[in-house]
Design a protein around this motif. Sequence first.
Motif, PDB file in Angstrom:
ATOM      1  N   LEU A   1      47.930  46.398  38.380  1.00  0.00           N
ATOM      2  CA  LEU A   1      46.501  46.692  38.509  1.00  0.00           C
ATOM      3  C   LEU A   1      45.693  45.435  38.198  1.00  0.00           C
ATOM      4  CD1 LEU A   1      46.386  50.041  36.491  1.00  0.00           C
ATOM      5  CD2 LEU A   1      46.625  49.778  38.963  1.00  0.00           C
ATOM      6  N   CYS A   2      44.555  45.304  38.868  1.00  0.00           N
ATOM      7  CA  CYS A   2      43.652  44.206  38.526  1.00  0.00           C
ATOM      8  C   CYS A   2      43.133  44.455  37.112  1.00  0.00           C
ATOM      9  CB  CYS A   2      42.486  44.160  39.505  1.00  0.00           C
ATOM     10  SG  CYS A   2      41.169  43.051  38.941  1.00  0.00           S
ATOM     11  N   PRO A   3      43.252  43.479  36.249  1.00  0.00           N
ATOM     12  CA  PRO A   3      42.817  43.686  34.867  1.00  0.00           C
ATOM     13  C   PRO A   3      41.309  43.868  34.741  1.00  0.00           C
ATOM     14  CG  PRO A   3      43.535  41.419  35.193  1.00  0.00           C
ATOM     15  CD  PRO A   3      43.845  42.158  36.465  1.00  0.00           C
ATOM     16  N   GLN A   4      40.580  43.517  35.790  1.00  0.00           N
ATOM     17  CA  GLN A   4      39.125  43.642  35.710  1.00  0.00           C
ATOM     18  C   GLN A   4      38.596  44.930  36.321  1.00  0.00           C
ATOM     19  OE1 GLN A   4      39.091  39.428  36.867  1.00  0.00           O
ATOM     20  NE2 GLN A   4      36.989  39.509  36.118  1.00  0.00           N
ATOM     21  N   CYS A   5      38.962  45.181  37.600  1.00  0.00           N
ATOM     22  CA  CYS A   5      38.390  46.367  38.250  1.00  0.00           C
ATOM     23  C   CYS A   5      39.364  47.541  38.261  1.00  0.00           C
ATOM     24  CB  CYS A   5      37.944  46.039  39.668  1.00  0.00           C
ATOM     25  SG  CYS A   5      39.315  45.722  40.778  1.00  0.00           S
ATOM     26  N   GLY A   6      40.624  47.299  37.938  1.00  0.00           N
ATOM     27  CA  GLY A   6      41.573  48.397  37.856  1.00  0.00           C
ATOM     28  C   GLY A   6      42.164  48.827  39.180  1.00  0.00           C
TER      29      GLY A   6
ATOM     30  N   GLN B   1      43.420  44.321  48.118  1.00  0.00           N
ATOM     31  CA  GLN B   1      42.945  43.132  47.428  1.00  0.00           C
ATOM     32  C   GLN B   1      41.598  43.483  46.810  1.00  0.00           C
ATOM     33  OE1 GLN B   1      43.636  39.807  47.100  1.00  0.00           O
ATOM     34  NE2 GLN B   1      45.754  40.036  47.777  1.00  0.00           N
ATOM     35  N   CYS B   2      41.279  42.876  45.709  1.00  0.00           N
ATOM     36  CA  CYS B   2      39.929  43.071  45.207  1.00  0.00           C
ATOM     37  C   CYS B   2      39.247  41.715  45.198  1.00  0.00           C
ATOM     38  CB  CYS B   2      39.949  43.691  43.818  1.00  0.00           C
ATOM     39  SG  CYS B   2      40.687  42.627  42.585  1.00  0.00           S
ATOM     40  N   SER B   3      37.952  41.727  44.975  1.00  0.00           N
ATOM     41  CA  SER B   3      37.222  40.465  45.070  1.00  0.00           C
ATOM     42  C   SER B   3      36.950  39.847  43.702  1.00  0.00           C
ATOM     43  CB  SER B   3      35.903  40.709  45.824  1.00  0.00           C
ATOM     44  OG  SER B   3      35.238  41.790  45.213  1.00  0.00           O
ATOM     45  N   CYS B   4      37.602  40.390  42.689  1.00  0.00           N
ATOM     46  CA  CYS B   4      37.403  39.820  41.357  1.00  0.00           C
ATOM     47  C   CYS B   4      37.928  38.377  41.352  1.00  0.00           C
ATOM     48  CB  CYS B   4      38.183  40.603  40.310  1.00  0.00           C
ATOM     49  SG  CYS B   4      37.711  42.319  40.214  1.00  0.00           S
ATOM     50  N   SER B   5      37.224  37.518  40.666  1.00  0.00           N
ATOM     51  CA  SER B   5      37.738  36.159  40.565  1.00  0.00           C
ATOM     52  C   SER B   5      38.864  36.176  39.552  1.00  0.00           C
ATOM     53  CB  SER B   5      36.631  35.205  40.134  1.00  0.00           C
ATOM     54  OG  SER B   5      36.378  35.365  38.759  1.00  0.00           O
TER      55      SER B   5
HETATM   56 ZN    ZN Z   1      39.664  43.444  40.675  1.00  0.00          ZN
END
Ligand code: ZN
Length: 183
Positions: A147-152, A159-163
């Motif tokens: 999981l993306c640690p920022q947006c989950g 893909q997510c757009s978190c940097s």
């Molecule tokens: Zn993310």
Amino acid sequence: MFLDIKDLEIRPLDFEEEFQAGVIDFADGTRQRTPLKSSGRAELVEEHHGKHQIVKDIRLRGQLSTRLELQCARCLEPVWQDVKREFELLYRPLGADAGRDELSVTDAEAEIGYYQGDGLLLEDVLREQVLLALPLKVTCREDCKGLCPQCGKNLNQEQCSCSREIDDPRWAALKDVRSRLEH
Ligand SMILES: [Zn+2]
Ligand SMILES: [Zn+2]
């Protein structure tokens, strides 16, 4: 199913049992998906300690199989896990070993546990055996991105757009320390 020492004194017990999901309570995040099947034999083994003391052990041989649903350690998606295990166990009365330096174990191959009171609950034994058979961590696949640690978001699916550079205020202090160390 209670394995009663008094019944075992009369004769060994052959069992063949099926436990539906929910009967045996496994660890958090572990769900039973098919009936847990188990068969085997329980019998009494008498150990003579000296002239006067007889210790009544329960020997349990058998096998179990079931299918469990676990959670991927990285993305938390369900992972199915088949569990199959054979066991040979020896249960001694709790306290029988107290004050003894050496165990006079009849069967060195067997794993040893303890029972309290009049006997042993088969469900407890099976629960322990299932948990022993499980890996500490499972992943849905070897290259699970987690999981993306920022947006989950599940990064296997999108893909997510978190940097990737984490700009969290909690990290700022650390960065500060690092830059001071570097200069
Ligand atoms: Zn993310
Ligand atoms: Zn995963």
